[in-house]
Design an enzyme around this catalytic site. Structure first.
Site, short mmCIF file in Angstrom:
data_model
loop_
_atom_site.label_atom_id
_atom_site.label_comp_id
_atom_site.label_asym_id
_atom_site.label_seq_id
_atom_site.Cartn_x
_atom_site.Cartn_y
_atom_site.Cartn_z
CB ALA A 255 -0.90 -0.02 1.23
CD GLU B 30 -2.27 -7.60 3.22
OE1 GLU B 30 -2.03 -6.44 2.86
OE2 GLU B 30 -2.76 -7.89 4.32
N1 CO8 Z 1 4.51 3.20 -0.77
C1 CO8 Z 1 4.87 4.36 -1.35
N2 CO8 Z 1 5.96 4.48 -2.14
C2 CO8 Z 1 6.71 3.38 -2.35
C3 CO8 Z 1 6.40 2.13 -1.76
C4 CO8 Z 1 5.22 2.06 -0.95
N3 CO8 Z 1 4.82 0.92 -0.37
N4 CO8 Z 1 7.32 1.24 -2.12
C5 CO8 Z 1 8.19 1.89 -2.91
N5 CO8 Z 1 7.82 3.17 -3.05
C6 CO8 Z 1 8.53 4.24 -3.81
C7 CO8 Z 1 9.74 4.72 -3.07
O1 CO8 Z 1 9.36 5.68 -2.10
C8 CO8 Z 1 10.54 5.33 -4.19
O2 CO8 Z 1 9.98 6.57 -4.52
P1 CO8 Z 1 10.96 7.85 -4.75
O3 CO8 Z 1 11.76 7.48 -5.96
O4 CO8 Z 1 10.00 8.96 -4.98
O5 CO8 Z 1 11.77 7.97 -3.52
C9 CO8 Z 1 10.25 4.38 -5.36
O6 CO8 Z 1 9.04 3.69 -5.02
C10 CO8 Z 1 11.32 3.34 -5.57
O7 CO8 Z 1 11.54 2.65 -4.35
P2 CO8 Z 1 12.99 2.53 -3.64
O8 CO8 Z 1 13.86 3.66 -4.02
O9 CO8 Z 1 12.76 2.30 -2.19
O10 CO8 Z 1 13.51 1.21 -4.35
P3 CO8 Z 1 14.53 0.13 -3.77
O11 CO8 Z 1 14.83 -0.80 -4.88
O12 CO8 Z 1 15.65 0.78 -3.05
O13 CO8 Z 1 13.67 -0.68 -2.65
C11 CO8 Z 1 11.74 -1.82 -1.76
C12 CO8 Z 1 12.55 -1.43 -3.01
C13 CO8 Z 1 12.57 -2.77 -0.87
C14 CO8 Z 1 10.49 -2.54 -2.23
C15 CO8 Z 1 11.38 -0.53 -0.96
O14 CO8 Z 1 10.79 0.40 -1.85
C16 CO8 Z 1 10.41 -0.77 0.16
O15 CO8 Z 1 10.79 -1.22 1.22
N6 CO8 Z 1 9.10 -0.39 -0.03
C17 CO8 Z 1 8.10 -0.48 0.98
C18 CO8 Z 1 7.65 -1.91 1.23
C19 CO8 Z 1 6.60 -1.97 2.32
O16 CO8 Z 1 6.85 -1.66 3.46
N7 CO8 Z 1 5.36 -2.39 1.95
C20 CO8 Z 1 4.28 -2.52 2.87
C21 CO8 Z 1 3.48 -1.27 2.92
S1 CO8 Z 1 2.20 -1.30 4.14
C22 CO8 Z 1 0.95 -2.16 3.42
O17 CO8 Z 1 1.07 -2.66 2.33
C23 CO8 Z 1 -0.35 -2.27 4.17
C24 CO8 Z 1 -1.33 -3.21 3.45
C25 CO8 Z 1 -2.73 -2.67 3.42
C26 CO8 Z 1 -3.70 -3.61 2.74
C27 CO8 Z 1 -3.71 -3.58 1.23
C28 CO8 Z 1 -4.72 -4.52 0.64
C29 CO8 Z 1 -4.53 -4.83 -0.83
#
Ligand code: CO8
Length: 261
Positions: A67, A113
């Site tokens: 999300a 999910e």
């Molecule tokens: N939300 C918002 N932006 C995101 C997300 C996210 N979940 N994931 C990645 N992005 C963005 C980053 O902020 C970044 O944006 P910017 O270039 O503007 O800084 C861009 O995508 C690229 O990401 P990274 O630079 O971080 O790329 P990396 O290769 O370094 O890392 C990762 C990739 C490991 C996937 C990293 O982006 C990460 O950890 N992302 C978050 C993962 C996470 O915590 N997900 C869980 C979120 S909570 C959730 O999902 C609740 C569920 C609710 C129910 C949904 C039902 C369908």
């Protein structure tokens, strides 16, 4: 077909509808506007009689990285509670047609999910699954704790939910979360998912829908109730043209021609 901002839709094979999450800059982070479009596309394919199986995919790098954390971070309890945040994010689970998730790259949090809401998951060797919500001070909210527990058992689900560690395509396959890991190569997982969807689309749509409902009953009912439900669905198929056609075709040693009714 409709033009969308965060998704793409196409018909890659006879009877098959493909939805591709397309928010590359945010690794397909799932937002309210994205789900508004995804739900609209799903509804459109669901009511289209020429579509008999769906494939949902993302990019090579990310199925969906969860999300949208930036959209969620300032939300207050009263807002998410009263606004029923996430309730409309599970429309996928109300569809009668089978949905195959083709996962490559990150399927984290809501991304994992979303895949779990589909009926079959195929994974690329590059797929990385996980429920990392614990790392940002919350827990899965889109069925992660429930559907994962059904799919891979309590101990593993507990470990993954409480540590937030990622798991590989191989682990997902060993644990039965995905039906198989396809070969490597760009686009391979989508190709395989479309091929699988084509096979399903070549069957009687009414029997396929009954089959999907019956399997899903195994996750909702006791065994006795589930067996009764299955038998009643089986009985009900004797009211269809496709049961008559399918069995007649067998007896006459020819291929059946389905009317999907
Ligand atoms: N939300 C918002 N932006 C995101 C997300 C996210 N979940 N994931 C990645 N992005 C963005 C980053 O902020 C970044 O944006 P910017 O270039 O503007 O800084 C861009 O995508 C690229 O990401 P990274 O630079 O971080 O790329 P990396 O290769 O370094 O890392 C990762 C990739 C490991 C996937 C990293 O982006 C990460 O950890 N992302 C978050 C993962 C996470 O915590 N997900 C869980 C979120 S909570 C959730 O999902 C609740 C569920 C609710 C129910 C949904 C039902 C369908």
């Amino acid at each position: 077909t409709t033009q969308y901002e965060f998704i793409l839709t196409s018909r890659p094979a006879d009877g098959v509808g493909l939805i591709t999450l397309n928010r590359p800059k945010a690794l397909n982070a799932l937002s309210t506007p994205l789900f508004t479009e995804l739900n609209a596309a799903v509804k459109e394919f669901d009511k289209d009689d020429s579509i008999r199986a769906l494939v949902l995919t993302g990019s090579e790098r990310a199925f969906a990285a969860g999300a949208d954390i930036k959209e969620m971070k300032d939300k207050e309890f009263s807002e998410v509670f009263k606004g029923k945040f996430l309730e409309s994010w599970s429309l996928l689970t109300t569809v009668g047609k089978p949905i195959i998730a083709a996962v490559s790259g990150y399927a984290l949090g809501g991304g994992c999910e979303l895949a779990l809401m589909c009926d079959i998951i195929l994974a690329s060797p590059t797929a990385v699954f996980g429920q990392p919500e614990i790392n940002i001070g919350v827990i899965p909210g889109g069925g992660g704790t429930q559907r994962l527990a059904h799919a891979i058992g309590k101990s593993r689900t507990m470990e993954l939910t409480l540590t937030g560690r990622n798991f590989t395509a191989k682990e997902a396959s060993d644990w039965g979360l995905v039906s198989r890991v396809v070969g490597e190569g760009e686009g391979e997982v989508v190709k395989e998912a479309v091929a699988l969807a084509s096979v399903i689309a070549s069957k009687s749509a009414i029997a396929v829908q009954a089959g999907k409902e019956a399997v899903n009953a195994a996750y909702e009912h006791t065994l006795t109730e589930g067996l009764r439900y299955e038998r009643r669905l089986f009985h009900s198929l004797f009211a269809t043209k496709d049961q008559k056609e399918g069995m007649a075709a067998f007896a006459e040693k020819r291929k059946p021609t389905w009317s999907h009714s």
